[in-house]
Design a protein around this motif. Structure first.
Motif, PDB file in Angstrom:
ATOM      1  N   VAL A  11       9.905  12.913  14.986  1.00  0.00           N
ATOM      2  CA  VAL A  11      10.635  11.865  14.286  1.00  0.00           C
ATOM      3  C   VAL A  11       9.958  11.618  12.943  1.00  0.00           C
ATOM      4  N   PHE A  12      10.768  11.349  11.912  1.00  0.00           N
ATOM      5  CA  PHE A  12      10.245  11.021  10.589  1.00  0.00           C
ATOM      6  C   PHE A  12      11.338  10.298   9.815  1.00  0.00           C
ATOM      7  N   PRO A  13      10.992   9.270   9.041  1.00  0.00           N
ATOM      8  CA  PRO A  13       9.677   8.658   8.847  1.00  0.00           C
ATOM      9  C   PRO A  13       9.159   7.976  10.118  1.00  0.00           C
ATOM     10  N   PRO A  14       7.851   7.769  10.213  1.00  0.00           N
ATOM     11  CA  PRO A  14       7.285   7.136  11.406  1.00  0.00           C
ATOM     12  C   PRO A  14       7.624   5.651  11.447  1.00  0.00           C
ATOM     13  N   ASN A  15       7.523   5.052  12.630  1.00  0.00           N
ATOM     14  CA  ASN A  15       7.747   3.608  12.727  1.00  0.00           C
ATOM     15  C   ASN A  15       6.450   2.859  12.416  1.00  0.00           C
ATOM     16  N   TYR A  64       0.847  -1.191   0.000  1.00  0.00           N
ATOM     17  CA  TYR A  64       0.000   0.000   0.000  1.00  0.00           C
ATOM     18  C   TYR A  64       0.885   1.244   0.000  1.00  0.00           C
ATOM     19  N   LYS A  65       0.375   2.271  -0.653  1.00  0.00           N
ATOM     20  CA  LYS A  65       1.062   3.563  -0.664  1.00  0.00           C
ATOM     21  C   LYS A  65       0.256   4.565   0.145  1.00  0.00           C
ATOM     22  N   LEU A  66       0.949   5.343   0.973  1.00  0.00           N
ATOM     23  CA  LEU A  66       0.317   6.368   1.797  1.00  0.00           C
ATOM     24  C   LEU A  66       0.737   7.733   1.262  1.00  0.00           C
ATOM     25  N   THR A  67      -0.223   8.477   0.743  1.00  0.00           N
ATOM     26  CA  THR A  67       0.043   9.807   0.198  1.00  0.00           C
ATOM     27  C   THR A  67      -0.503  10.858   1.154  1.00  0.00           C
ATOM     28  N   PRO A  68       0.344  11.693   1.747  1.00  0.00           N
ATOM     29  CA  PRO A  68      -0.146  12.706   2.696  1.00  0.00           C
ATOM     30  C   PRO A  68      -1.075  13.704   2.017  1.00  0.00           C
ATOM     31  N   LEU A  69      -2.167  14.034   2.685  1.00  0.00           N
ATOM     32  CA  LEU A  69      -3.083  15.063   2.213  1.00  0.00           C
ATOM     33  C   LEU A  69      -2.778  16.412   2.848  1.00  0.00           C
ATOM     34  N   ASP A  70      -1.853  16.409   3.783  1.00  0.00           N
ATOM     35  CA  ASP A  70      -1.458  17.628   4.493  1.00  0.00           C
ATOM     36  C   ASP A  70      -0.093  17.346   5.106  1.00  0.00           C
ATOM     37  N   VAL A  71       0.334  18.197   6.004  1.00  0.00           N
ATOM     38  CA  VAL A  71       1.564  17.922   6.741  1.00  0.00           C
ATOM     39  C   VAL A  71       1.325  16.742   7.684  1.00  0.00           C
ATOM     40  N   LEU A  72       2.410  16.143   8.167  1.00  0.00           N
ATOM     41  CA  LEU A  72       2.335  15.053   9.135  1.00  0.00           C
ATOM     42  C   LEU A  72       3.145  15.435  10.365  1.00  0.00           C
ATOM     43  N   MET A  73       2.672  14.987  11.537  1.00  0.00           N
ATOM     44  CA  MET A  73       3.343  15.325  12.790  1.00  0.00           C
ATOM     45  C   MET A  73       3.487  14.060  13.629  1.00  0.00           C
ATOM     46  N   PHE A  74       4.730  13.724  13.969  1.00  0.00           N
ATOM     47  CA  PHE A  74       5.017  12.549  14.794  1.00  0.00           C
ATOM     48  C   PHE A  74       5.973  12.967  15.908  1.00  0.00           C
ATOM     49  N   ARG A  75       5.484  12.977  17.127  1.00  0.00           N
ATOM     50  CA  ARG A  75       6.352  13.307  18.255  1.00  0.00           C
ATOM     51  C   ARG A  75       7.190  12.096  18.631  1.00  0.00           C
ATOM     52  N   ASP A  76       8.378  12.377  19.175  1.00  0.00           N
ATOM     53  CA  ASP A  76       9.232  11.279  19.612  1.00  0.00           C
ATOM     54  C   ASP A  76       8.737  10.742  20.954  1.00  0.00           C
ATOM     55  N   ALA A  77       9.475   9.789  21.518  1.00  0.00           N
ATOM     56  CA  ALA A  77       9.018   9.108  22.730  1.00  0.00           C
ATOM     57  C   ALA A  77       9.445   9.811  24.015  1.00  0.00           C
ATOM     58  N   LYS A  78      10.078  10.970  23.912  1.00  0.00           N
ATOM     59  CA  LYS A  78      10.517  11.673  25.115  1.00  0.00           C
ATOM     60  C   LYS A  78       9.313  12.263  25.845  1.00  0.00           C
ATOM     61  N   LEU A 118      -3.367   9.921  10.553  1.00  0.00           N
ATOM     62  CA  LEU A 118      -2.015   9.465  10.849  1.00  0.00           C
ATOM     63  C   LEU A 118      -1.241  10.572  11.549  1.00  0.00           C
ATOM     64  N   GLY A 119      -0.678  10.251  12.701  1.00  0.00           N
ATOM     65  CA  GLY A 119       0.106  11.231  13.435  1.00  0.00           C
ATOM     66  C   GLY A 119      -0.761  12.151  14.272  1.00  0.00           C
ATOM     67  N   GLY A 120      -0.152  13.241  14.738  1.00  0.00           N
ATOM     68  CA  GLY A 120      -0.833  14.152  15.643  1.00  0.00           C
ATOM     69  C   GLY A 120      -1.780  15.106  14.945  1.00  0.00           C
ATOM     70  N   GLU A 121      -2.737  15.607  15.720  1.00  0.00           N
ATOM     71  CA  GLU A 121      -3.673  16.660  15.314  1.00  0.00           C
ATOM     72  C   GLU A 121      -4.559  16.277  14.132  1.00  0.00           C
ATOM     73  N   GLY A 122      -4.780  14.984  13.941  1.00  0.00           N
ATOM     74  CA  GLY A 122      -5.768  14.542  12.964  1.00  0.00           C
ATOM     75  C   GLY A 122      -5.391  14.704  11.510  1.00  0.00           C
TER      76      GLY A 122
END
Length: 240
Positions: free
Chosen positions: A31-35, A4-18, A223-227
């Motif tokens: 962090v990017f790319p996401p795990n 499958y291919k994931l094409t972002p429709l907007d920005v993406l936000m992934f916070r680290d584990a800290k 996918l990721g933060g803030e919807g």
């Protein structure tokens, strides 16, 4: 496996584990790319998929090709070699270094002989930070790479790194005022915007693919933060 291919429709936000709290530090790490844990969680929450999910990835993809981080033991197109692997008469064998530390890495002078007569345009060349799968396959087979294998295809890949980082601030105002709250009122985090033509690729097991195929198309996944959302599409070019 089913790709499958994931094409972002907007920005993406992934916070680290800290651990993060605006009171303690005003910068949220990212962090990017996401795990694949983030992707699996998004599949479950967006499409109601329960049970185990077997997955390959996450990979960067562009123009029906997978991309991987370039090896750390290369500087531009020159391979770094531990001095212990070099000939006894190599100049680097005269180096004195702490034997309790890892062996120093150097560029073998033999690799540089063909570059002595290069023009001054060398500094303008942009080297890939992510290599396509066919170039990675050459490395695994210990085949020699050409300069074109290392250089960015500007028309297709755009830049050496296929995303742009956008720094965004978050403010919370005090009630009835225009002043930012002293605590929990301000923090900053990074958003990632993939360049045109780029996306993320994953492969899932047969059962997960069957569940996704039964969903109403198009498949839009949070996918990721803030919807923020991505378009999830079958990418059968790699199915085997």
């Amino acid at each position: 496996m089913y790709w499958y291919k994931l094409t972002p429709l907007d920005v993406l936000m992934f916070r680290d584990a800290k651990p993060f709290s605006p009171q303690e530090r005003a910068w949220a790490g990212s962090v990017f790319p996401p795990n694949n844990h983030a992707i699996a969680g998004a599949l479950r929450s967006s499409f109601g998929i329960n049970g185990n999910i077997t997955m390959k990835g996450v990979f960067l993809c562009c123009d029906e090709n997978l991309y991987f981080p370039r090896p750390f033991n290369y500087v531009n197109q020159n391979r770094l070699t531990p001095i212990a692997w070099l000939d006894d008469n190599h100049p680097s064998q005269r180096m004195i270094w702490d034997q309790s530390k890892p062996v120093p890495l150097v560029i073998d002078h033999k690799q540089l002989t063909d570059q002595k007569n290069e023009d001054r345009g060398q500094d303008e060349k942009v080297y890939r930070q992510f290599l396509p799968s066919d170039v990675i396959l050459k490395l695994l087979k210990n085949e020699a790479l050409t300069e074109e294998d290392w250089l960015v295809d500007v028309d297709k890949e755009k830049k050496d790194k296929p995303w742009i980082v956008e720094t965004r601030s978050h403010n919370t105002l005090q009630d009835g005022t225009r002043q930012v709250k002293d605590s929990d009122g301000y923090f900053v985090e990074n958003a990632v915007r993939l360049l045109d033509g780029w996306g993320l690729a994953i492969a899932v097991d047969e059962l997960t693919d069957k569940k996704l195929s039964q969903k109403v198309k198009p498949l839009i996944m949070r996918l990721g933060g803030e919807g923020h959302r991505v378009l999830l599409e079958r990418w059968d070019v790699f199915d085997k």
